[in-house]
Design an enzyme around this catalytic site. Structure first.
Site, PDB file in Angstrom:
ATOM      1  N   ASP A   3      -8.419 -10.477 -17.481  1.00 45.07           N
ATOM      2  CA  ASP A   3      -8.440 -11.622 -18.407  1.00 45.07           C
ATOM      3  C   ASP A   3      -7.009 -11.902 -18.866  1.00 45.07           C
ATOM      4  OD1 ASP A   3      -8.755 -13.466 -20.397  1.00 45.07           O
ATOM      5  OD2 ASP A   3     -10.035 -12.216 -21.666  1.00 45.07           O
ATOM      6  N   HIS A  63       0.822  -1.212   0.000  1.00 44.76           N
ATOM      7  CA  HIS A  63       0.000   0.000   0.000  1.00 44.76           C
ATOM      8  C   HIS A  63       0.857   1.265   0.000  1.00 44.76           C
ATOM      9  CE1 HIS A  63      -3.481   2.370   0.337  1.00 44.76           C
ATOM     10  NE2 HIS A  63      -4.086   1.802   1.360  1.00 44.76           N
TER      11      HIS A  63
END
Length: 434
Positions: free
Chosen positions: A373, A155
């Site tokens: 994908d 983060h």
């Protein structure tokens, strides 16, 4: 819903490698200066997992390591090392990549209501603070032929928007090796530290979910439209968002459910903290879509009386709170970071105000998680491990992209009360409990 406890499947590590950028980072970019927001955030990993049914390639591991290497050329800070809380040494040491076999069908993991979905990450990784590598990826093979791809990115380097873009770019490069990912790290050019101020002390947030449970609630498009229509009718707000209505509705249900556990049934003073993407305010439109880093802040609303626990009123408060946040950040000074800096100088922890129950909401509803994908179609399921602490609610879009999944983590007693709250059952379905 009864909790079903199934044995944790056995995991065999097939390989573990360090993947480096395919091209060396230019000398001019070897030091990555962290913005004031970066400094104010912990180094906790942001974890996401993507499940796929029976992909075709036989050389998945090599294919994904090659594409990951190309992707790291654009996302070079993740292949470096934290020098201190103000900078990253972009020395191309690489990221950690593992390939494992999980000895069970994928359905056992997806359908088990215990917290087994963390098994597709390296052991004890989700939500922990960084341990040497700023990004960690794993490909998990199931006995049925399905796979899971997990990624956890520090983060300190970037927010949920950045992580989602990284994973989508990695997937695009896997589909087509000619793709060249492009991203613009904002560094300290946006929200710079106040003049002559020393770096912030590095905050350390320890993930604490002992005695907690996580439930994933689903809000369908039709239920969202009902909530939006109710808010519009009562407040006149023309375009309540799905994040606003779900956040307000869940907050109302949670606070009201917790109230029922008290002997005298008092309303507990409570606060809703909401994280917000500030790219539209901090950057020109031409840069916002390709920006990487931490461009987020938070705003808060408080409730102390029963008459405030109305969904429409709460949405109005949330809208006002976000508008106030945007007004602050329009001046290009992040007041949240300044407040945290002042509190850390005094030895206080952020959000440590006494007398309030605190609930933290974060939304990735508009991030294309179900577009990831790698060449074998959209994911069957996107998962977020439980955590990182109690009273944390993550909102994400569902596979059809017209509903909302709400991942709610609370301590066991409060979760039990929430499960029995009838109004919640009217608008949300319980998909998964663990």
């Amino acid at each position: 819903m009864a909790i079903i406890s199934l044995p944790i499947p056995m995991v065999s590590v097939l390989e573990k490698n360090i993947v480096k950028p395919s091209s060396p980072t230019p000398t001019s970019l070897r030091t990555h200066s962290l913005s004031y927001i970066d400094q104010a955030l912990s180094s906790m990993y942001l974890p996401f997992a993507f499940f796929y049914s029976k992909p075709q390639p036989n050389n998945i591991s090599q294919l994904m390591q090659t594409s990951l290497s190309k992707t790291l050329t654009a996302y070079y800070p993740y292949a470096g090392m934290l020098r201190d809380n103000a900078s990253v040494e972009c020395n191309d040491t690489g990221v950690e990549f593992s390939e494992v076999r999980i000895h069970c069908p994928m359905s056992d993991v997806l359908e088990n209501v215990e917290n087994t979905q963390s098994i597709v990450f390296p052991e004890k990784l989700p939500w922990r603070n960084w341990y040497g590598k700023l990004a960690v990826a794993q490909v998990s093979h199931f006995e049925c032929g399905g796979i899971a791809v997990s990624a956890a990115l520090c983060h300190k380097i970037g927010d949920g928007f950045t992580v989602t873009k990284f994973i989508n770019d990695w997937a695009a490069t896997t589909r087509d090796p000619h793709v060249k990912p492009f991203v613009h790290f904002v560094r300290d050019s946006v929200i710079p530290p106040p003049e002559k101020s020393p770096p912030l002390p590095a905050p350390v947030i320890v993930a604490e979910t002992q005695h907690c449970r996580q439930i994933r609630y689903f809000f369908s498009a039709s239920k969202l439209n009902s909530l939006k229509a109710m808010v519009k009718a009562k407040t006149g707000i023309q375009n309540p968002t799905r994040t606003e209505v779900v956040s307000a509705f869940l907050y109302k249900c949670i606070v009201s459910a917790v109230k029922t556990r008290e002997v005298s049934h008092p309303l507990r003073p409570s606060q809703l903290f909401h994280y917000a993407n500030i790219r539209p305010l901090a950057l020109p439109q031409s840069l916002a879509a390709t920006s990487a880093g931490n461009l987020l802040s938070t705003f808060c609303i408080s409730t102390t009386h029963d008459d405030e626990m109305d969904v429409a009123k709460l949405v109005a408060k949330l809208r006002k709170g976000k508008q106030g946040l945007y007004a602050k950040d329009m001046t290009r000074e992040n007041e949240l970071a300044l407040e945290i800096y002042e509190s850390t100088k005094k030895g206080d922890k952020p959000y440590e105000e006494d007398g309030f129950d605190k609930y933290f909401f974060s939304s990735v509803c508009n991030f294309p998680l179900y577009d990831v994908d790698f060449g074998w179609g959209r994911p069957k399921h996107v998962s977020v491990p439980m955590g990182p602490f109690k009273n944390f609610i993550l909102l994400s879009g569902n596979k059809s992209m017209d509903g909302v999944d709400a991942w709610v983590t609370m301590e066991e007693g409060h979760m039990a009360a929430l499960e029995q709250y009838e109004e919640l059952e009217e608008f949300a379905g319980m998909v998964l409990s663990r």
